[in-house]
Structures are given as C-alpha cells and as structure tokens.
Design a protein around this motif. Structure first.
Motif, PDB file in Angstrom:
ATOM      1  N   GLN A 106      11.399   9.529  53.878  1.00 17.40           N
ATOM      2  CA  GLN A 106      11.489   8.246  53.296  1.00 17.40           C
ATOM      3  C   GLN A 106      12.420   8.638  52.100  1.00 17.40           C
ATOM      4  OE1 GLN A 106       7.819   6.895  52.286  1.00 17.40           O
ATOM      5  NE2 GLN A 106       8.452   4.843  51.260  1.00 17.40           N
ATOM      6  N   GLU A 107      13.192   7.374  51.979  1.00 19.26           N
ATOM      7  CA  GLU A 107      14.113   7.253  50.720  1.00 19.26           C
ATOM      8  C   GLU A 107      14.092   6.000  50.039  1.00 19.26           C
ATOM      9  OE1 GLU A 107      19.222   7.234  50.349  1.00 19.26           O
ATOM     10  OE2 GLU A 107      18.163   6.998  52.425  1.00 19.26           O
ATOM     11  N   ILE A 108      14.012   6.470  48.731  1.00 20.34           N
ATOM     12  CA  ILE A 108      13.638   5.131  47.657  1.00 20.34           C
ATOM     13  C   ILE A 108      15.337   4.723  47.511  1.00 20.34           C
ATOM     14  CG2 ILE A 108      13.063   4.369  45.687  1.00 20.34           C
ATOM     15  CD1 ILE A 108      10.840   5.155  47.545  1.00 20.34           C
ATOM     16  N   LEU A 109      15.594   3.170  47.781  1.00 20.00           N
ATOM     17  CA  LEU A 109      16.965   2.975  47.852  1.00 20.00           C
ATOM     18  C   LEU A 109      17.278   2.310  46.329  1.00 20.00           C
ATOM     19  CD1 LEU A 109      17.191   1.152  51.045  1.00 20.00           C
ATOM     20  CD2 LEU A 109      18.212   3.545  50.497  1.00 20.00           C
ATOM     21  N   GLU A 110      16.149   1.808  45.782  1.00 19.95           N
ATOM     22  CA  GLU A 110      16.111   0.937  44.726  1.00 19.95           C
ATOM     23  C   GLU A 110      14.730   1.143  43.891  1.00 19.95           C
ATOM     24  OE1 GLU A 110      16.334  -3.723  43.396  1.00 19.95           O
ATOM     25  OE2 GLU A 110      17.650  -3.014  45.098  1.00 19.95           O
ATOM     26  N   ARG A 111      15.022   1.620  42.658  1.00 19.47           N
ATOM     27  CA  ARG A 111      13.622   1.815  41.742  1.00 19.47           C
ATOM     28  C   ARG A 111      13.575   1.018  40.630  1.00 19.47           C
ATOM     29  NH1 ARG A 111      10.636   7.281  41.896  1.00 19.47           N
ATOM     30  NH2 ARG A 111      12.147   7.754  43.260  1.00 19.47           N
ATOM     31  N   GLY A 112      12.937  -0.238  40.608  1.00 18.16           N
ATOM     32  CA  GLY A 112      12.866  -0.947  39.462  1.00 18.16           C
ATOM     33  C   GLY A 112      11.517  -0.923  38.790  1.00 18.16           C
ATOM     34  N   GLU A 113      11.346  -1.404  37.810  1.00 18.73           N
ATOM     35  CA  GLU A 113       9.860  -1.278  36.992  1.00 18.73           C
ATOM     36  C   GLU A 113       8.872  -2.109  37.755  1.00 18.73           C
ATOM     37  OE1 GLU A 113       7.858  -2.888  33.162  1.00 18.73           O
ATOM     38  OE2 GLU A 113       9.944  -2.260  32.744  1.00 18.73           O
ATOM     39  N   ARG A 114       9.267  -3.001  38.668  1.00 17.56           N
ATOM     40  CA  ARG A 114       8.236  -3.993  39.395  1.00 17.56           C
ATOM     41  C   ARG A 114       8.411  -4.009  40.596  1.00 17.56           C
ATOM     42  NH1 ARG A 114       3.900  -3.740  36.397  1.00 17.56           N
ATOM     43  NH2 ARG A 114       4.224  -4.658  34.414  1.00 17.56           N
TER      44      ARG A 114
END
Length: 176
Positions: A106-114
């Motif tokens: 699994q790869e996180i592409l975008e990690r924002g607060e919400r």
C-alpha cells in the motif's frame, strides 16, 4: 484467477480501513460497515446479507472462517466487521496490509489532515481509494479495485464507514 467473493472484498476493505490511521484516532474497538458495494457496476449484497449468509454456513465452516478472521484481528459484529487498533499502531501509522506474508503493498499518495489518498496491490487485487476522517471516532473509505476472474477483467467499488465503539477490545487482538 477466481473472482474474490463479496465477503473477501469486505474483509479486505476492513483491513484497508484499519490500515489508514490518522494520529487523532482513538485506539480501541472499531466497527466497519460496508455499503454501496458493486461488481462491474452491479450491486452486491449488503453487509447484513453477507453476515446472514455466514450464519447459515455449517457450524464447522463458520468457525473456520471466524478463526481465520480473528487471527487477522477481525471479528463479525454489530453492523459489520470489528477490528482492534492499539495505541502503538495509531502512533506509528502502521499499515497492516504491508505485512510481507499478505503479499499486499500500500502506498499513501496524499496525506492531509482530514483526507488521505492511497493505492494498493495484492496478489489478486489492485486499486486505489481515499479516506475522509470525521474526527477521532469516525472515518469513511471509498475503494475502486480491479482483478481478473478466469482471464476476464473485473472492477469493484465499495464504501465503508468506520466508527469507534470503545477503548476496550476485549479478547480481540490488534488488527494485523
């Protein structure tokens, strides 16, 4: 490759949801219910129907399925599946699907607060998704997946809602 059953897709989604932990989430027992499940644009049975079908299995088969789920830190209950997320998993933002034994990445592409966007690949399934966090006690995940069934490309979609139930997980171990 055979088509994953609706139950397998729900369990995968449960683990994917369990994998996406924001640091603000509360550790403890979480319930994950799926809705809007589709295979090639056709609706699949909802979570309640799948739970009813599991109950109708011969007791030895049902117990085998439930034991396998518990080994992964997943149990059937309430309106979906339940997972235990411990404080260490949340603090480390561990991704249970990255366990080498699962064959999933699994790869996180975008990690924002919400809001998080991710992609995944498993031996029988690949796709992408997004998770929206609605505070420390709830998040919603949408997943689009692709797989082959006997050489025929298939696509699946689902949405799941996770809600925190309580701090004590009882006998259910942390999700792996």
């Amino acid at each position: 490759m055979d088509r994953p059953s609706p139950a397998v897709l729900v369990l995968w989604a449960a683990m994917a949801c369990g994998a996406l932990q924001a640091q603000e989430l509360e550790p403890g027992l979480w319930e994950i219910g799926s809705r809007n499940m589709q295979l090639n644009g056709q609706p699949l049975p909802d979570m309640r129907e799948m739970m009813r079908r599991l109950e109708q299995l011969p007791s030895d088969q049902r117990e085998q399925v439930e034991r396998a789920m518990r080994r992964r830190g997943v149990a059937i209950g309430g309106e979906g599946v339940r997972v235990c997320l411990d404080r260490a998993q949340i603090a480390a933002q561990q991704l249970p699907l990255q366990d080498p034994a699962s064959g999933c990445r699994q790869e996180i592409l975008e990690r924002g607060e919400r809001h998080w966007r991710f992609r995944f690949s498993c031996p029988q399934l690949e796709g992408e998704g997004e998770t929206e966090f609605h505070g420390p006690h709830e998040f919603v995940t949408r997943i689009v997946s692709r797989f082959d069934s006997q050489g025929v490309p298939q696509d699946g979609r689902m949405e799941s809602r996770a809600r925190w139930l309580k701090a004590d997980c009882g006998s259910l171990g942390p999700a792996r």
